[in-house]
Design a protein around this motif. Structure first.
Motif, PDB file in Angstrom:
ATOM      1  N   THR A   1      14.309  10.061  -0.220  1.00  0.00           N
ATOM      2  CA  THR A   1      13.100  10.946  -0.185  1.00  0.00           C
ATOM      3  C   THR A   1      12.720  11.142  -1.611  1.00  0.00           C
ATOM      4  OG1 THR A   1      13.979  12.157   1.735  1.00  0.00           O
ATOM      5  CG2 THR A   1      11.924  12.900   0.841  1.00  0.00           C
ATOM      6  N   ILE A   2      11.245  10.886  -1.898  1.00  0.00           N
ATOM      7  CA  ILE A   2      10.387  11.198  -2.991  1.00  0.00           C
ATOM      8  C   ILE A   2       9.567  12.205  -2.926  1.00  0.00           C
ATOM      9  CG2 ILE A   2       8.969  10.287  -5.006  1.00  0.00           C
ATOM     10  CD1 ILE A   2      10.546   7.642  -4.294  1.00  0.00           C
ATOM     11  N   THR A   3       9.522  13.198  -3.573  1.00  0.00           N
ATOM     12  CA  THR A   3       8.319  14.079  -3.700  1.00  0.00           C
ATOM     13  C   THR A   3       8.046  14.648  -4.847  1.00  0.00           C
ATOM     14  OG1 THR A   3       7.697  16.418  -2.582  1.00  0.00           O
ATOM     15  CG2 THR A   3       9.864  16.287  -3.825  1.00  0.00           C
TER      16      THR A   3
ATOM     17  N   ILE B   1       3.867   6.355 -14.289  1.00  0.00           N
ATOM     18  CA  ILE B   1       3.705   7.065 -12.859  1.00  0.00           C
ATOM     19  C   ILE B   1       3.211   5.777 -11.878  1.00  0.00           C
ATOM     20  CG2 ILE B   1       1.767   8.176 -12.665  1.00  0.00           C
ATOM     21  CD1 ILE B   1       3.727  10.228 -11.158  1.00  0.00           C
ATOM     22  N   GLY B   2       1.996   5.312 -12.288  1.00  0.00           N
ATOM     23  CA  GLY B   2       1.432   3.980 -11.389  1.00  0.00           C
ATOM     24  C   GLY B   2       2.190   3.062 -11.164  1.00  0.00           C
ATOM     25  N   ARG B   3       2.965   2.565 -12.436  1.00  0.00           N
ATOM     26  CA  ARG B   3       3.826   1.500 -12.360  1.00  0.00           C
ATOM     27  C   ARG B   3       5.141   1.804 -11.566  1.00  0.00           C
ATOM     28  NH1 ARG B   3       3.923  -1.832 -16.870  1.00  0.00           N
ATOM     29  NH2 ARG B   3       5.284  -3.302 -15.626  1.00  0.00           N
ATOM     30  N   LEU B   4       5.561   2.898 -11.387  1.00  0.00           N
ATOM     31  CA  LEU B   4       6.689   3.304 -10.812  1.00  0.00           C
ATOM     32  C   LEU B   4       6.598   3.216  -9.404  1.00  0.00           C
ATOM     33  CD1 LEU B   4       9.667   4.797 -10.382  1.00  0.00           C
ATOM     34  CD2 LEU B   4       8.472   6.892 -10.643  1.00  0.00           C
ATOM     35  N   LEU B   5       5.304   3.949  -8.937  1.00  0.00           N
ATOM     36  CA  LEU B   5       5.034   4.099  -7.552  1.00  0.00           C
ATOM     37  C   LEU B   5       4.568   2.814  -6.855  1.00  0.00           C
ATOM     38  CD1 LEU B   5       3.479   7.766  -7.733  1.00  0.00           C
ATOM     39  CD2 LEU B   5       5.715   6.900  -6.854  1.00  0.00           C
ATOM     40  N   ALA B   6       4.006   2.027  -7.827  1.00  0.00           N
ATOM     41  CA  ALA B   6       3.601   0.738  -7.120  1.00  0.00           C
ATOM     42  C   ALA B   6       4.546   0.045  -6.349  1.00  0.00           C
ATOM     43  CB  ALA B   6       3.130  -0.311  -8.259  1.00  0.00           C
ATOM     44  N   GLU B   7       5.823   0.080  -6.447  1.00  0.00           N
ATOM     45  CA  GLU B   7       7.151  -0.462  -5.916  1.00  0.00           C
ATOM     46  C   GLU B   7       7.518   0.461  -4.693  1.00  0.00           C
ATOM     47  OE1 GLU B   7       8.298  -3.605  -6.675  1.00  0.00           O
ATOM     48  OE2 GLU B   7       6.673  -3.702  -7.914  1.00  0.00           O
ATOM     49  N   VAL B   8       7.031   1.581  -4.552  1.00  0.00           N
ATOM     50  CA  VAL B   8       7.805   2.651  -3.548  1.00  0.00           C
ATOM     51  C   VAL B   8       7.427   2.033  -2.266  1.00  0.00           C
ATOM     52  CG1 VAL B   8       5.503   4.097  -3.303  1.00  0.00           C
ATOM     53  CG2 VAL B   8       7.966   4.994  -2.914  1.00  0.00           C
ATOM     54  N   GLU B   9       8.615   2.308  -1.247  1.00  0.00           N
ATOM     55  CA  GLU B   9       8.497   1.700  -0.065  1.00  0.00           C
ATOM     56  C   GLU B   9       8.585   2.898   1.062  1.00  0.00           C
ATOM     57  OE1 GLU B   9      11.764  -1.135   0.556  1.00  0.00           O
ATOM     58  OE2 GLU B   9      10.879  -2.601  -0.895  1.00  0.00           O
TER      59      GLU B   9
ATOM     60  N   MET C   1       0.665  -1.182  -0.207  1.00  0.00           N
ATOM     61  CA  MET C   1      -0.063   0.184   0.050  1.00  0.00           C
ATOM     62  C   MET C   1       0.935   1.270  -0.035  1.00  0.00           C
ATOM     63  SD  MET C   1      -3.166   1.157  -0.295  1.00  0.00           S
ATOM     64  CE  MET C   1      -3.889   2.697   0.417  1.00  0.00           C
ATOM     65  N   ILE C   2       0.691   2.206  -1.021  1.00  0.00           N
ATOM     66  CA  ILE C   2       1.450   3.401  -1.102  1.00  0.00           C
ATOM     67  C   ILE C   2       1.034   4.295  -0.004  1.00  0.00           C
ATOM     68  CG2 ILE C   2       1.935   5.301  -2.648  1.00  0.00           C
ATOM     69  CD1 ILE C   2       1.409   3.594  -5.053  1.00  0.00           C
ATOM     70  N   GLU C   3       2.147   4.775   0.651  1.00  0.00           N
ATOM     71  CA  GLU C   3       1.752   5.797   1.788  1.00  0.00           C
ATOM     72  C   GLU C   3       2.227   7.403   1.273  1.00  0.00           C
ATOM     73  OE1 GLU C   3       3.291   6.965   6.141  1.00  0.00           O
ATOM     74  OE2 GLU C   3       3.749   5.159   5.570  1.00  0.00           O
ATOM     75  N   ALA C   4       1.105   7.904   0.705  1.00  0.00           N
ATOM     76  CA  ALA C   4       1.130   9.123   0.177  1.00  0.00           C
ATOM     77  C   ALA C   4       0.567  10.210   0.824  1.00  0.00           C
ATOM     78  CB  ALA C   4       0.841   9.090  -1.268  1.00  0.00           C
ATOM     79  N   GLU C   5       1.047  11.408   1.251  1.00  0.00           N
ATOM     80  CA  GLU C   5       0.224  12.480   2.010  1.00  0.00           C
ATOM     81  C   GLU C   5       0.181  13.582   0.904  1.00  0.00           C
ATOM     82  OE1 GLU C   5       0.560  15.017   5.962  1.00  0.00           O
ATOM     83  OE2 GLU C   5       2.046  13.657   5.382  1.00  0.00           O
ATOM     84  N   TRP C   6      -1.025  14.061   0.618  1.00  0.00           N
ATOM     85  CA  TRP C   6      -1.328  15.476  -0.372  1.00  0.00           C
ATOM     86  C   TRP C   6      -1.383  16.603   0.399  1.00  0.00           C
ATOM     87  CZ3 TRP C   6      -2.671  14.841  -5.433  1.00  0.00           C
ATOM     88  CH2 TRP C   6      -2.398  13.519  -6.205  1.00  0.00           C
ATOM     89  N   TRP C   7      -0.445  17.376  -0.376  1.00  0.00           N
ATOM     90  CA  TRP C   7      -0.515  18.895   0.398  1.00  0.00           C
ATOM     91  C   TRP C   7      -1.219  19.680  -0.825  1.00  0.00           C
ATOM     92  CZ3 TRP C   7       1.532  19.582   5.220  1.00  0.00           C
ATOM     93  CH2 TRP C   7       2.317  18.266   5.764  1.00  0.00           C
TER      94      TRP C   7
ATOM     95  N   ALA D   1      14.574   1.364 -10.371  1.00  0.00           N
ATOM     96  CA  ALA D   1      15.129   1.128  -9.015  1.00  0.00           C
ATOM     97  C   ALA D   1      15.962   2.305  -8.679  1.00  0.00           C
ATOM     98  CB  ALA D   1      16.245  -0.031  -9.363  1.00  0.00           C
ATOM     99  N   ALA D   2      16.776   2.982  -9.391  1.00  0.00           N
ATOM    100  CA  ALA D   2      17.433   4.242  -9.105  1.00  0.00           C
ATOM    101  C   ALA D   2      16.426   5.334  -8.455  1.00  0.00           C
ATOM    102  CB  ALA D   2      17.918   4.902 -10.427  1.00  0.00           C
ATOM    103  N   ILE D   3      15.242   5.427  -8.930  1.00  0.00           N
ATOM    104  CA  ILE D   3      14.313   6.451  -8.283  1.00  0.00           C
ATOM    105  C   ILE D   3      14.112   6.008  -7.087  1.00  0.00           C
ATOM    106  CG2 ILE D   3      12.245   7.724  -8.512  1.00  0.00           C
ATOM    107  CD1 ILE D   3      12.570   7.395 -11.645  1.00  0.00           C
ATOM    108  N   LEU D   4      13.598   4.995  -6.921  1.00  0.00           N
ATOM    109  CA  LEU D   4      13.054   4.451  -5.487  1.00  0.00           C
ATOM    110  C   LEU D   4      14.288   4.253  -4.522  1.00  0.00           C
ATOM    111  CD1 LEU D   4      10.284   2.011  -6.944  1.00  0.00           C
ATOM    112  CD2 LEU D   4      10.197   4.445  -6.537  1.00  0.00           C
ATOM    113  N   ALA D   5      15.478   4.221  -4.968  1.00  0.00           N
ATOM    114  CA  ALA D   5      16.282   4.302  -3.992  1.00  0.00           C
ATOM    115  C   ALA D   5      16.666   5.316  -3.126  1.00  0.00           C
ATOM    116  CB  ALA D   5      17.909   3.616  -4.802  1.00  0.00           C
TER     117      ALA D   5
END
Length: 229
Positions: A184-186, A212-220, A1-7, A177-181
């Protein structure tokens, strides 16, 4: 489950202040911990409007290396170069801007050359700042024949060359892999349509048809999404 906070923000100035302050704090924390910082920035229209606020942050920019999240396969003096756009703001402040695109005829070879250059940098980035196109593209990850290569690249691989399915200009992107490493991601986006698109992509996860959906699906790690209506 992606933990995203909207501002959410009322105007660009408010969003720029928040994003600039957040990234400035990340840089300061990196300098305290490691003595240097590495940040990856987009070069879209929204980001360019925020750059002046970020560069005004009271940080020792001489200790900061800046890379684009993606670039076109052009020389750094080309007006279309993302590294050039970033350098115009950050080099006068003292930052080191690290271009990695090489104008080769074969975009895959250009991707290999970019990856080799990026191997010289300490990894991971302290922050990767992402934008999003109207088609759900992000950081140069576009729907096309090479998207899977970028998403499934080995962990050690940092960049690949891509061509969009619509026959757009060849480009180089950081791999998933490089992005998700990144520590911090904003994300910054503008407009109701983009918010709806991004919310849907996050909800769909791995089944998303959008990069972007495929990318963020792997974010930890938790991510911050800054949105301006």
């Amino acid at each position: 489950m992606i933990e995203a906070e909207w501002w959410d923000y009322d105007d660009l100035g408010e969003m720029a202040g928040a994003v600039g302050g957040d990234i400035g704090f990340i840089i300061e924390s990196a300098l305290d911990a490691r003595g240097s910082a590495l940040i990856a920035l987009p070069a879209d229209d929204t980001a360019k409007l925020i750059f002046p606020t970020l560069v005004a942050a009271k940080v020792p920019w001489k200790k900061v290396t800046v890379i684009p999240t993606d670039d076109l396969v052009v020389a750094v003096d080309n007006p279309a170069s993302h590294a050039r756009a970033i350098a115009q703001t950050f080099i006068p402040a003292g930052a080191r801007v690290f271009p990695y695109a090489t104008p080769l005829d074969d975009y895959r070879l250009a991707g290999n050359a970019a990856d080799a250059r990026l191997q010289d940098l300490p990894w991971p980035p302290d922050v990767v700042w992402l934008g999003m196109g109207d088609d759900g593209s992000t950081a140069g990850l576009v729907t096309g024949p090479d998207l899977q290569d970028a998403l499934e690249a080995p962990r050690a691989r940092r960049a690949v060359g891509l061509m969009s399915g619509g026959g757009g200009d060849p480009r180089i992107s950081l791999t998933r892999a490089a992005i998700l490493a990144a520590r911090t991601i904003t994300i910054t986006i503008q407009g109701a349509a983009k918010r709806e698109l991004l919310e849907g992509a996050i909800a769909d996860g791995q089944s998303s048809k959008l990069p972007i959906g495929r990318l963020l699906a792997e974010v930890e790690q938790p991510i911050d999404i800054h949105w301006l209506p």
